[in-house]
Scaffold this active site. Structure first.
Site, short mmCIF file in Angstrom:
data_model
loop_
_atom_site.label_atom_id
_atom_site.label_comp_id
_atom_site.label_asym_id
_atom_site.label_seq_id
_atom_site.Cartn_x
_atom_site.Cartn_y
_atom_site.Cartn_z
N ASP A 1 -60.54 6.87 50.07
CA ASP A 1 -61.97 6.63 50.25
C ASP A 1 -62.12 5.27 50.95
OD1 ASP A 1 -64.66 5.98 49.96
OD2 ASP A 1 -64.82 6.90 47.96
N HIS A 2 -62.59 5.31 52.18
CA HIS A 2 -62.64 4.07 52.97
C HIS A 2 -63.71 3.10 52.47
CE1 HIS A 2 -61.45 1.50 56.06
NE2 HIS A 2 -61.74 2.19 57.13
N ARG A 3 -64.58 3.57 51.58
CA ARG A 3 -65.56 2.63 51.01
C ARG A 3 -64.87 1.69 50.03
NH1 ARG A 3 -69.52 6.92 48.40
NH2 ARG A 3 -67.45 7.60 47.75
N PRO B 1 -66.03 9.03 52.80
CA PRO B 1 -65.50 8.79 54.15
C PRO B 1 -63.98 8.68 54.09
CG PRO B 1 -66.64 6.83 53.31
CD PRO B 1 -66.73 7.87 52.23
N ILE C 1 -61.07 1.42 49.88
CA ILE C 1 -59.78 0.94 50.39
C ILE C 1 -59.90 0.64 51.88
CG2 ILE C 1 -57.33 1.55 50.68
CD1 ILE C 1 -58.13 1.43 47.74
#
Ligand code: CAO
Length: 439
Positions: A411-413, A235, A415
């Site tokens: 990667d929003h998972r 994501p 950061i």
């Protein structure tokens, strides 16, 4: 031949039933019992068959209409021999039926084909993917309710499936074949994608004009597979900034004669690499990879930066190792050497592995911003665009400053947005004032 009206027969205890498919258009030839429209109630889908053979003259319903028993569906120029036992033909003289007012309600030649939806508790609204299966008036695919249901459950758009049954009717095997094709594409890592994502339609472009089919290079196929995998699994968030590199550029220019003497090309990119290595120490989560089970973060204590290099055969990302431990001259030399090897197709397996974070610079080409794709399983990538002189407000006046556009994808998972913004701000501060590197 005689013009006859086709009305909705008794379909049971349903009222205001939505039309989810119109299978006929004016001018179509239909045989008796061919499906005309499909209805979908909260519990069942039903195909309404034609009581006559003949040519459709008018279609009187459209997608998303709601219909009730007795509503007009179509007008047909029916063949004489067609008999619709209980259907009242518009031009027929009122014979026996008129004399028998107590007659049973009109019945079609054949009861509508009804298929129960397997989950009785299904919500009244159709499944989320149902609209992709819906076609406007004149849609040409034919499939039984059970096949439609099967396709809908698996998210297959029947408009993209070629029917192998009689008259091109789509059968269950065709739907299975379509799924198999997509899965094979996933296994090969081709353009077809997983996660229930429907493939792009196959189009014969030659029907619109001259075409030429050129094979993709081996590198493009490999990088394409890797980019698709990263894009689908990670994501992405992209954070943009513009950094004042006026002083950095003055410093770079002052070093240029020394660099040229040593046969080295020193571009703004090496300063970006050096500043990144410094900031990655402060933000270790960005110099990491998510464990395959998604339960842990694997933080790397070394800083190896992948640098995207544009080669005649496509994009490659060789790795510059231990950037934090090297000076600007050494880094410049190494970047020159590794990008030359990349363009000559001489990279080794070692050159291409072990990266912890990547940089993609289009600064030598142009453009104001772009969104780079994270080089998974890394967590972040920095996109660098072309610096340009801009008027910047310093509190009392506009002053000309050299501004460098940066785009950080992560990667929003791993950061959070705030961490991403802090990383970018720290990097920006470091590039604006290189003395930060000494702290
Ligand atoms: N702003 C302004 N000028 C810049 C700049 C920037 N951000 N970055 C580089 N330049 C200048 C350089 O200083 C150089 O000018 P001079 O010759 O006058 O000094 C010129 O642009 C060309 O630089 P370069 O591109 O040869 O060198 P680099 O160190 O900036 O980049 C490399 C090296 C290998 C990264 C680059 O050649 C390259 O391949 N870039 C493409 C990467 C790519 O395709 N990314 C997209 C990936 S996603 O599809």
């Amino acid at each position: 031949m005689a013009i006859k009206s086709i009305t909705l027969p008794d379909i049971g205890n349903y009222e205001n039933t939505p039309v989810i498919e119109v299978l006929i258009s004016p001018g179509d030839r239909v045989e008796k019992e061919d499906s005309l429209i499909t209805l979908e109630s909260d519990k069942a889908t039903m195909e309404i068959p034609s009581p006559y053979s003949g040519e459709i003259k008018k279609v009187l319903v459209k997608m998303d209409d709601t219909v009730n028993q007795g509503d007009l569906i179509a007008e047909i120029d029916a063949e004489e021999e067609s008999e619709a036992p209980a259907e009242k033909a518009s031009e027929e003289a009122p014979t026996q039926e008129a004399e028998e007012p107590q007659a049973e309600p009109e019945k079609p030649a054949q009861a509508p084909v009804e298929e129960k939806v397997s989950e009785p508790a299904a919500p009244a609204a159709p499944p989320a993917q149902a609209p992709v299966n819906r076609q406007g008036a004149g849609a040409k695919f034919h499939a039984s309710p059970s096949v439609r249901l099967f396709a809908r459950k698996l998210g297959v758009d029947l408009a993209n499936v070629t029917g192998s049954g009689p008259k091109g009717r789509i059968v269950q095997e065709d739907v299975e074949g379509a799924i198999k094709k997509v899965m094979e594409g996933v296994a090969k890592g081709g353009a077809a994608t997983g996660a229930g994502i429907p493939p792009l339609p196959e189009i014969d472009f030659s029907q619109f004009g001259e075409i030429e089919e050129r094979p993709l290079s081996r590198i493009k196929k490999l990088s394409g597979r890797h980019l698709s995998t990263a894009w689908l699994n990670i994501p992405h968030v992209t954070q943009f900034d513009e950094t004042d590199i006026t002083e950095l550029e003055a410093f770079r220019k002052s070093l240029k004669p020394r660099a040229e003497k040593a046969g080295i090309k020193m571009t703004p990119l090496v300063f970006v690499l050096k500043a990144l290595a410094h900031v990655l120490r402060e933000f270790p989560n960005m110099n990491a990879s998510l464990a395959p089970d998604g339960e842990n973060l694997i933080v790397k204590k070394y800083i190896n930066l992948g640098v995207a290099v544009d080669t005649p055969n496509g994009l490659v990302v060789p790795v510059v190792r231990d950037v934090d431990q090297k000076g600007i001259f050494e880094l410049s030399e190494e970047l020159m050497a590794i990008s030359a090897r990349a363009r000559d197709g001489k990279l080794t397996g070692e050159d291409l592995t072990g990266g912890t974070f990547s940089v993609s610079s289009l600064g030598g080409i142009g453009g104001t911003q772009f969104t780079p794709i994270v080089n998974g399983p890394e967590v972040g990538i920095l996109g660098v665009s072309k610096a340009s002189m801009q008027p910047v407000w310093n509190g009392s006046e506009f002053v000309p400053r050299l501004m460098l556009p940066l785009a950080l994808s992560y990667d929003h998972r791993v950061i959070d947005g705030a961490e991403g913004a802090r990383f970018m701000t720290t990097l920006s501060r470091t590039l604006t004032d290189l003395r930060e590197l000494m702290l």
